[in-house]
Design an enzyme around this catalytic site. Structure first.
Site, short mmCIF file in Angstrom:
data_model
loop_
_atom_site.label_atom_id
_atom_site.label_comp_id
_atom_site.label_asym_id
_atom_site.label_seq_id
_atom_site.Cartn_x
_atom_site.Cartn_y
_atom_site.Cartn_z
N GLY A 29 23.63 14.69 63.41
CA GLY A 29 22.43 14.11 62.82
C GLY A 29 22.71 12.88 61.98
O GLY A 29 21.77 12.20 61.57
N CYS A 238 -1.00 22.03 85.45
CA CYS A 238 -0.69 20.81 86.22
C CYS A 238 -1.48 20.83 87.52
O CYS A 238 -1.48 21.82 88.26
CB CYS A 238 0.80 20.75 86.51
SG CYS A 238 1.26 19.41 87.64
#
Lengths: 277, 255, 269
Positions: A29, A238
């Protein structure tokens, strides 16, 4: 191709970037500066991701490039062609077949496996930038873990919209230490960052920063106790593959307001349709 | 009780003794002129006693009160407060301790009211109690009782005293001074701008304070008031005033 | 009658602080102690070094020489060192101290507020920095503090730029005091305000000091403000302290030549 080193960048540059990547992996990070090179494409087109990909690509690797989940959009196609020409590597659109996946704004729906590397293109790597313009100050804030302001932003969302309205580039805390911008992926993809078996690398070309999430790293999305982190949901499935659990794009189909919702991950959608057929 | 004999122990010993007090002002702005305003002043004040400072008008009787209250520095001499468990010398008291001493021990009714502008009269009066952490509702009630007793019209209680008449401000000041029931109270002309009825209220307040054992040191120009409240007079013509008639060498620009 | 308890623990022990930008520019060899519950005023004209001193005391600027020692109360220290040397501890600790146990009120509220986010977020920031993660509670604290500083809690979602100067200053004070700091530094807190607004703010500051038991270091050039807020004063001139004492003493019985000049130069209406 003659006249170019393998994967466009010279070996010294690749070595410099790999060293920076090693540091990034060692400090999950944390934003590592690197000496970014001019690439044969404009900033904003993925120069950060391309340099990372160029640095880690081996001759035997199979490369996949997606933009907003799709393999067939301009950015994805041109970067894929770029590496076909300058590295001569094999490319694919199948998530499962790829060793290296360069992505803009999505994480594939198909779960990644150990050994794969996902390279993100990052426009603004600094999650604190919205509130603190000084780079010196943001570095200090990271160093001292002064992250209160991140919640100020989320607080403002709730105060203004009644819920956390940040839907992409949703800030995360990596391994309980650094707050990180996961690039403009939808927050729908944030849970995929957590404990992922693949190595995830992030490259910002304009800002010349790179950072990493090593495999199986804990990644938490910031939230409030009474407003916990949530991902987007759709009322539709979808229209092409019938998936009710993937990230959907709304597609306008005509000038009369016709629209449909389809998977943004084209490879995932096609493979589901193949299975169904 | 244990072995109390005769007079109450409150009256058995002094609350305040002042010995050999001197005060000199050095005025840099006027070529370094020095003015002796007080020489070798001594006094003793008992609990429950009202000692009135006597002397020509304009010789600076307020100077003594201001030294006792910490407004003026103590150049030379001793000011000692007596408590059951020991003494406290004010001339060596660290600066930071004065704040607590004024809150708990020494009260002062000055001639002029000095408060934050735009604060309601009743809030001005109750502040000494709040400073000690007293309950707000109780403090307010006590403040209102005192203001009512001093005949301040109720419609003025919620208004800031800045616009009040001299007599009205004076009564706010008196209420603020008496509400804390400090064991030592300094009174600088508290009745100066009051009418007869309100003078009587102040005299009654002083009487009640005496009964509580409050030691008071006061300046009263009004002869009638002086006679009614004074237990003793302290003649000061010998120790105050002096080289010049400048009794207030420094401008009281913030008064 | 018992002797009153007048002893107060020392909260801030300032020893030989020097911070000079040039000859007599800045502050030099400053010593003083701030006791718990005390409001200490630093007065002087512009350029006297009082703001430089405040910056050093408040942890914003390291001194060239000297120490700022913070003696924490036992209940705050939680087993940690009772005494912290402000510029000897690491930056991380110093910043945490400034953020959580101390507070700074700037003269210009824009320097102390985040103008782009709502009043509620401004008040809540220090709490969030402390780790509070409950939106409902943050909001409740925000509204309670707005009431405390006499702002309309209904405006919790409004941006500070829609507030007047006096309201912004009160918001800054709420934002600073929300974590109940022990020690607060104030730099001309009523400086840029209209006189009528000043009075209200002064009264509010007095009340907060009393209710929260704050210890305050207050920098002001306004002797009337010093009179109403400060228990004790330091008078500065050309980087040095020329006189210290009880506020009333400094203003009614000034000793130093400069203090006499300063006090006698005040205009009275």
């Amino acid at each position: 191709m003659n006249g170019y080193n393998f994967a466009y960048l010279d070996e010294q540059t690749k070595r410099m970037i790999r060293r920076a990547l090693l540091k990034a992996v060692a400090i999950p990070g944390y934003q590592v500066p690197f000496g970014g090179r001019e690439m044969p494409m404009p900033y904003g087109w993925g120069t950060g991701g391309v340099q990372l990909t160029a640095s880690i690509l081996g001759a035997d690797d199979i490369l996949k490039v997606i933009d907003q989940g799709a393999d067939d959009t301009t950015n994805a196609v041109s970067i894929r062609h770029f590496f076909q020409r300058v590295a001569g590597v094999e490319t694919t659109t199948a998530t499962t077949a790829a060793d290296v996946i360069q992505t803009r704004h999505r994480i594939p729906e198909t779960p990644l496996r150990a050994g794969q590397i996902l390279v993100f293109q990052v426009p603004i790597p600094e999650p604190l930038r919205f509130i603190e313009p000084s780079e010196q100050e943001t570095r200090l804030m990271h160093a001292l873990e002064e992250y209160g302001v991140m919640h100020v932003k989320l607080y403002e969302d709730i105060a203004r919209y009644g819920h956390i309205a940040t839907t992409y580039a949703y800030p995360v805390k990596v391994d309980g230490r650094y707050v990180m911008d996961p690039s403009p992926i939808p927050k729908f993809d944030n849970p995929k960052l957590d404990g992922n078996p693949a190595l995830m690398l992030f490259g910002a070309g304009r800002e010349k920063r790179l950072y990493a999430i090593p495999p199986y790293t804990r990644v938490e999305s910031l939230d409030f106790e009474d407003h916990p982190f949530e991902v987007q949901r759709w009322e539709h499935a979808c229209a092409l593959c019938g998936s009710d659990h993937s990230y959907l794009d709304e597609v306008i189909t005509d000038d009369q307001g016709g629209r449909m919702f389809v998977c943004s991950d084209t490879d995932y959608c096609q493979s589901r349709r193949g299975e169904v057929a | 009780m244990l072995s109390e004999t005769g007079a109450s122990p409150k009256r058995a010993r002094p609350r305040l003794t002042v010995a050999g007090l001197h005060k000199r002002f050095l005025l840099h702005g006027q070529g370094g002129v020095e003015i002796d305003v007080m020489r070798d002043l001594s006094l003793t004040l008992q609990a429950g006693e009202c000692l009135v400072l006597a002397g020509r008008s304009g010789i600076g009787k307020s100077t003594l009160l201001k030294m006792l209250y910490g407004d003026y520095r103590i150049d030379q001499g001793r000011i000692r407060l007596h408590f059951d468990d020991g003494d406290l010398d004010l001339e060596t008291l660290p600066t930071y301790a004065w704040h607590g001493l004024r809150r708990d021990v020494i009260g002062y009714v000055s001639q002029f009211l000095r408060v934050v502008p735009r604060v309601a009269a009743v809030d001005v009066v109750m502040e000494p109690l709040l400073a000690r952490g007293a309950d707000e509702a109780d403090s307010r009630q006590r403040a209102e009782t005192l203001l009512a007793r001093l005949n301040l019209p109720e419609r003025l209680w919620q208004l800031p005293p800045g616009t009040f008449s001299g007599g009205e401000q004076q009564r706010v000041n008196i209420a603020r001074g008496f509400i804390g029931e400090h064991p030592l109270l300094l009174l600088d002309e508290p009745t100066a701008s009051l009418d007869a009825a309100n003078r009587d209220v102040v005299i009654a307040l002083i009487g009640e304070a005496k009964a509580r054992g409050t030691a008071m040191l006061g300046i009263f120009h009004d002869e009638d008031v002086r006679e009614r409240v004074a237990d003793r007079l302290l003649p000061l013509d010998g120790s105050l005033g002096g080289l010049s008639n400048a009794s207030q060498p420094c401008r009281e620009s913030l008064s | 009658m018992k002797k009153p308890v007048l002893e107060r623990p020392v909260l801030l022990d300032v020893q030989g602080i020097t911070r000079l930008y040039g000859p007599a520019k800045g502050c030099e060899a400053i010593d003083f102690q701030l006791h718990a519950g005390e409001v200490l005023g630093i007065v002087g004209e512009s350029g006297s070094g009082k703001s430089t001193l405040l910056r050093v005391l408040a942890g914003l600027e390291a001194p060239d020489a000297g120490q700022v020692l913070y003696r924490r109360q036992a209940d705050d220290a939680g087993g940690e060192d009772a005494e912290l040397d402000l510029y000897a501890i690491g930056e991380a600790r110093r910043r945490a101290l400034l953020r959580l146990e101390w507070g700074l009120v700037h003269q210009n509220p824009r320097d102390g507020l985040r103008m782009g986010v709502s009043a509620g977020a401004n008040i809540g920031e220090r709490l969030m920095a402390q780790g509070q993660r409950h939106y409902g509670q943050l909001r409740a604290s925000g509204q309670a503090w707005m009431r405390q500083v006499e702002l309309d809690p209904g405006r919790i979602d409004d941006a500070p730029r829609t507030f007047s100067g006096g309201m912004q200053q009160r918001l800054q004070i709420a934002r600073t005091l929300v974590t109940r700091p022990r020690l607060v530094f104030m730099d001309e807190p009523t400086g840029g305000l209209d006189v009528s607004v000043q009075a209200r703010l002064l009264d509010m500051l007095r009340t907060l000091v009393r209710q929260l038991g704050l210890s305050v270091v207050l920098v002001t050039h306004d002797l009337a403000v010093a009179r109403l807020l400060a228990h004790r004063l330091l008078v500065m001139r050309r980087g040095q302290v020329v006189e210290t004492g009880l506020t009333d003493q400094i203003l009614d019985d000034p000793q130093h030549e400069y203090t006499q000049l300063l006090v006698s130069s005040v205009l009275t209406p």
